[in-house]
Enzyme design. Structure first.
Site, mmCIF file in Angstrom:
data_model
loop_
_atom_site.group_PDB
_atom_site.id
_atom_site.type_symbol
_atom_site.label_atom_id
_atom_site.label_comp_id
_atom_site.label_asym_id
_atom_site.label_seq_id
_atom_site.Cartn_x
_atom_site.Cartn_y
_atom_site.Cartn_z
ATOM 1 N N PRO A 13 21.282 50.785 1.379
ATOM 2 C CA PRO A 13 20.134 50.907 2.323
ATOM 3 C C PRO A 13 20.584 50.811 3.719
ATOM 4 O O PRO A 13 21.001 49.758 4.186
ATOM 5 C CB PRO A 13 18.975 50.037 1.810
ATOM 6 N N GLU A 14 20.315 51.748 4.415
ATOM 7 C CA GLU A 14 20.409 51.676 6.149
ATOM 8 C C GLU A 14 19.134 51.591 6.469
ATOM 9 O O GLU A 14 18.011 51.312 5.843
ATOM 10 C CB GLU A 14 21.140 52.904 6.594
ATOM 11 N N HIS A 107 18.690 43.727 -13.885
ATOM 12 C CA HIS A 107 18.833 43.394 -12.177
ATOM 13 C C HIS A 107 17.714 43.088 -11.648
ATOM 14 O O HIS A 107 17.606 43.018 -10.340
ATOM 15 C CB HIS A 107 19.704 44.301 -11.758
ATOM 16 N N ARG A 126 24.358 44.652 -7.618
ATOM 17 C CA ARG A 126 25.583 44.238 -6.962
ATOM 18 C C ARG A 126 25.318 42.510 -6.336
ATOM 19 O O ARG A 126 26.260 42.115 -5.995
ATOM 20 C CB ARG A 126 26.132 44.984 -5.901
ATOM 21 N N ARG A 168 35.586 49.497 27.971
ATOM 22 C CA ARG A 168 35.944 49.336 26.391
ATOM 23 C C ARG A 168 36.712 50.655 26.046
ATOM 24 O O ARG A 168 36.439 51.582 26.102
ATOM 25 C CB ARG A 168 35.113 48.878 25.525
#
Ligand SMILES: [Zn+2]
Length: 287
Positions: A13-14, A107, A126, A168
């Site tokens: 999930p983002e 789960h 997980r 950078r």
């Protein structure tokens, strides 16, 4: 049509999935009182705190916010604020709203049982997700206090990116995925935003021109907002006991399209590895 995500590694999930989840459950949890909390598995990324159930039981959900990829359930008892639940979906977590008597799957680690007869059920194969409780201002919690700006906030713009990149030499894509620069821009959205802004992912961050920083900041907002809209079409899934979370993917231009023709110029999309993650770009459209 956006396509439904598979069950592979890339379903992590983002930010758009977390925001879609927030919108999907918001109406069912706000102003609802938590009757009980059931912890079947406390060993998540961080252990569910001891006494969690007694901290949340009989409290009402006052609001549901998102900061980066954390969901914050602000709780109250009567009219007074009384702590908050901080929940992270991790790599594989999802939340569903179900009738509270629905038998749990293997789960299904945590339930918040609501006074509506529904429960909010956290599933995480997980176990990289977390379910925490804090008495303090959740934004001051150690996990949240030092987070970089939200990509969809006004604070995040071309000028901000230019300042963060100054001097950078790190590749621009790595800079975007650095959560100390901006939160919630993962691999998919960094690749897609660079395509929309026509910038090659390996360019040195400090070398971009100011117009390019502006284009990139806008592109990040556009791809995230489109993804949230694509997810937002599936809200019914959150009340479907059979349904898995309603994450849909918007039409992607480069991500996982290696060797396929660019949707704009027809040249084959190229793939390379940056920081152990695959990056995709169009050699014709991106400079
Ligand atoms: Zn192209």
């Amino acid at each position: 049509m956006p396509s439904r995500l598979g069950r592979g590694e890339d379903v992590v999930p983002e930010l758009p999935e977390v925001e879609t989840t927030r919108r999907g459950i918001e109406n069912a949890v706000i102003n609802r009182t938590i009757v009980s909390a059931i912890i079947r598995q406390p060993r998540l990324r961080w252990p569910v705190p001891r006494g969690f159930a007694s901290r949340v039981e009989s409290r009402t959900v006052a609001s549901l916010r998102r900061r980066a990829k954390y969901l914050i359930f602000d709780l109250r008892q009567g009219a007074s604020a009384d702590g908050a639940v901080i929940l992270h979906l991790g790599m594989s977590g999802s939340l569903r709203l179900l009738p509270s008597a629905t038998p749990p799957l293997v789960h299904d680690h945590v339930d918040l049982v609501l006074d509506s007869g529904l429960c909010l059920r956290f599933n995480d194969p997980r176990r990289f997700g977390s379910v925490l409780w804090t008495a303090q201002d959740p934004l001051q919690h150690p996990l949240l206090a030092r987070l970089a700006p939200e990509p969809l906030s006004d604070e995040f713009n071309g000028e901000y990116l230019a300042r963060a990149a100054r001097g950078r030499r790190v590749a621009i894509k790595q800079l975007l995925m650095n959560s100390q620069v901006v939160v919630g821009v993962g691999n998919i959205y960094a690749s897609e935003a660079l395509f929309r802004a026509r910038i090659r992912p390996r360019r040195a961050a400090g070398r971009l021109r100011s117009e390019e920083f502006d284009a990139l900041a806008s592109a990040i907002k556009v791809v995230l907002e489109e993804a949230i809209r694509a997810g937002g079409t599936t809200l019914r899934d959150y009340v479907n006991p059979e349904g898995m979370p309603g994450y849909f993917r918007q039409k992607l231009f480069v991500y996982e399209r290696s060797n396929e023709p660019c949707r704009v110029c027809r040249l084959p999309i190229k793939q390379l590895v940056q920081g152990q993650r695959s990056t995709y770009f169009c050699p014709g459209c991106q400079k």
